[in-house]
Enzyme design. Structure first.
Site, PDB file in Angstrom:
ATOM      1  N   ILE A  49      22.890  85.902 -36.269  1.00  0.00           N
ATOM      2  CA  ILE A  49      23.800  87.053 -36.285  1.00  0.00           C
ATOM      3  C   ILE A  49      23.403  88.110 -35.246  1.00  0.00           C
ATOM      4  O   ILE A  49      24.255  88.711 -34.588  1.00  0.00           O
ATOM      5  CB  ILE A  49      23.838  87.659 -37.721  1.00  0.00           C
ATOM      6  CG1 ILE A  49      24.937  86.994 -38.537  1.00  0.00           C
ATOM      7  CG2 ILE A  49      23.930  89.149 -37.749  1.00  0.00           C
ATOM      8  CD1 ILE A  49      26.359  87.233 -38.179  1.00  0.00           C
ATOM      9  N   CYS A  50      22.074  88.283 -35.040  1.00  0.00           N
ATOM     10  CA  CYS A  50      21.649  89.313 -34.084  1.00  0.00           C
ATOM     11  C   CYS A  50      22.091  88.961 -32.659  1.00  0.00           C
ATOM     12  O   CYS A  50      22.478  89.835 -31.878  1.00  0.00           O
ATOM     13  CB  CYS A  50      20.147  89.533 -34.160  1.00  0.00           C
ATOM     14  SG  CYS A  50      19.198  88.030 -33.994  1.00  0.00           S
ATOM     15  N   THR A  51      22.065  87.665 -32.339  1.00  0.00           N
ATOM     16  CA  THR A  51      22.534  87.229 -31.020  1.00  0.00           C
ATOM     17  C   THR A  51      24.024  87.506 -30.879  1.00  0.00           C
ATOM     18  O   THR A  51      24.494  88.026 -29.859  1.00  0.00           O
ATOM     19  CB  THR A  51      22.289  85.713 -30.831  1.00  0.00           C
ATOM     20  OG1 THR A  51      20.936  85.444 -31.099  1.00  0.00           O
ATOM     21  CG2 THR A  51      22.659  85.260 -29.449  1.00  0.00           C
TER      22      THR A  51
END
Ligand SMILES: [Zn+2]
Length: 427
Positions: free
Chosen positions: A208-210
């Site tokens: 999700i952070c990417t």
């Protein structure tokens, strides 16, 4: 149309097959009944179930009928979509919207007189053991891992060592683009589908952070649009993967994001592919794999030749490469192995983190697991009252809940079996 022709009206239909069945070959099974015995079995008693009437299923049904199986059943829960017509050759434009199983059955019966195909339009889970018990063989042409796991576990559970007929050989075919595999599973004897779960390609999942901060691929932008932007913009509307307008919105949103990050390659069809998780289907790969499966079905049903032991893979992405090997049983297979899976975890790990670890493991592939020990419920996903009652445990350390070497039973509503874990703590 003339009076319904039976296969005997055309004596030539099985001429070539008969040459195999009339006399034993160098590697035929000692139990092989050359001549009328085996032909009567194949064309009289043998009852085969085909699961899936899609790309592989159409090929499988045609091959089985043309090799002399006369009592064929088919299960499929889908209706025909226009996009199926390029490879699912038993269907025509006029059939769009109709159940695949029914249309496929009618087509085969019309084309190969004397063959009976009994369709069932619905889910394999609708049927019970008694239904599956009537077949001599089960052959799967599915695109769903979940359905395969279900039928595999069901057939393994059905085996009663005292009753030889309770063992139903399972032939499983699968394709993905130019790649495919065919395998023979003798439930309880050879390795089962679950034993080899870790061989599946890992489902592409992006962190999700990417997606949120550092997109690099067009897929990241599409995921951003569907996972983060859609719920933000349309809080009350669920994304419908089959609605072209929804895909269109995702495509445009992803495209803007891609421009912002100077990423190329976001297209409408990629957007659809990413959100629907579409695997390209190639008619000729289906034909190869279905043919391999049907030859095995024929050999098993007739004992006329040695059958596959037990895994054949086709890799057409780099020239044509194939490989056959014996996949071994896994002792800790939750379906056929019977031993608990040893899991060493940190004493600091919380129950929530353990659940996360389980969902990420390739050899387990479980969604929304519920966990319990022999004496207490650790966390249950449903019903809501029990979920709420067990939710406080999520923050607790597993080591506070389970003693060293303690067993944890993991279940999930999508799987017809439970998994036993033996927990050890690393110091
Ligand atoms: Zn197994």
């Amino acid at each position: 149309m003339a009076a319904a022709a039976s296969s005997s009206d055309w004596p030539g239909r099985y001429h070539h097959i008969d040459q195999i069945l009339d006399k034993p070959g160098p590697r035929t099974d000692p139990g092989f009944l050359a001549g009328d015995g085996v032909k009567d079995f194949l064309r009289g008693q043998a009852k085969i179930l085909v699961i899936g009437a899609g790309g592989l299923g159409c090929e499988i049904l045609a091959n089985l009928a043309l090799t002399g199986f006369k009592d064929i059943h088919v299960i499929d829960m889908d209706t025909i979509d226009i996009s199926n017509l390029n490879r699912q050759f038993l269907f025509r434009q006029k059939d769009v919207g109709k159940p695949k199983a029914t249309v496929a059955a009618e087509f085969i019966m019309k084309r190969v007189p004397g063959v009976t195909v009994t369709p069932y339009f619905g889910k394999i889970q609708d049927k019970d053991e008694e239904y599956y018990m009537q077949f001599n063989l089960v052959i799967c042409g599915l695109d769903s891992v979940e359905a395969r796991r279900w039928i595999n576990a069901t057939l393994v559970n059905m085996v009663d060592p005292e009753v030889p007929e309770s063992l139903k050989p399972l032939i499983d075919g699968g394709t993905e683009g130019f790649k495919g595999q065919a395998r023979v599973i003798l439930p309880g004897i050879t390795s089962c589908y679950e034993c080899s779960l870790d061989m599946l390609n890992k489902q592409t999942q992006f962190p999700i952070c990417t997606i949120a901060n550092t997109p690099r691929l067009p897929e990241h932008c599409i995921e951003w649009a569907s996972v983060l932007e859609w719920p933000r913009v349309f809080a009350d509307k669920k994304l419908d993967n089959d609605d072209p307008d929804d895909i269109d919105w995702l495509y445009k949103t992803a495209l803007n994001r891609a421009r912002e990050f100077k990423i190329e390659g976001v297209t409408w069809s990629l957007t659809q592919g990413v959100v629907k998780n579409i695997i390209p289907a190639i008619a000729s790969t289906n034909a190869i794999i279905a043919a391999a499966c049907c030859n095995e079905a024929f050999k098993i049903a007739t004992s006329s030749a040695a059958f596959l032991n037990n895994y054949f893979m086709l890799i057409g992405t780099d020239g044509v490469y194939s490989y056959t090997f014996e996949h071994e049983k896994r002792q800790e297979c939750p379906v056929c192995g019977g031993e608990a899976l040893d899991l060493a975890i940190s004493p600091e790990l919380t129950l929530e983190q353990l659940i996360e670890t389980l969902t990420e493991r390739q050899d387990i592939q479980i969604k929304k697991p519920s966990l319990s020990t022999p004496t207490k419920q650790l966390y249950l996903q449903a019903p809501p009252q029990l979920e709420q009652a067990t939710r406080p445990n999520l923050e607790k350390k597993v080591s506070e809940l389970v003693p060293p070497s303690g067993e944890v039973t993991v279940t999930a509503s999508t799987l017809p079996f439970s998994l036993s874990l033996r927990i050890a703590y690393t110091s």
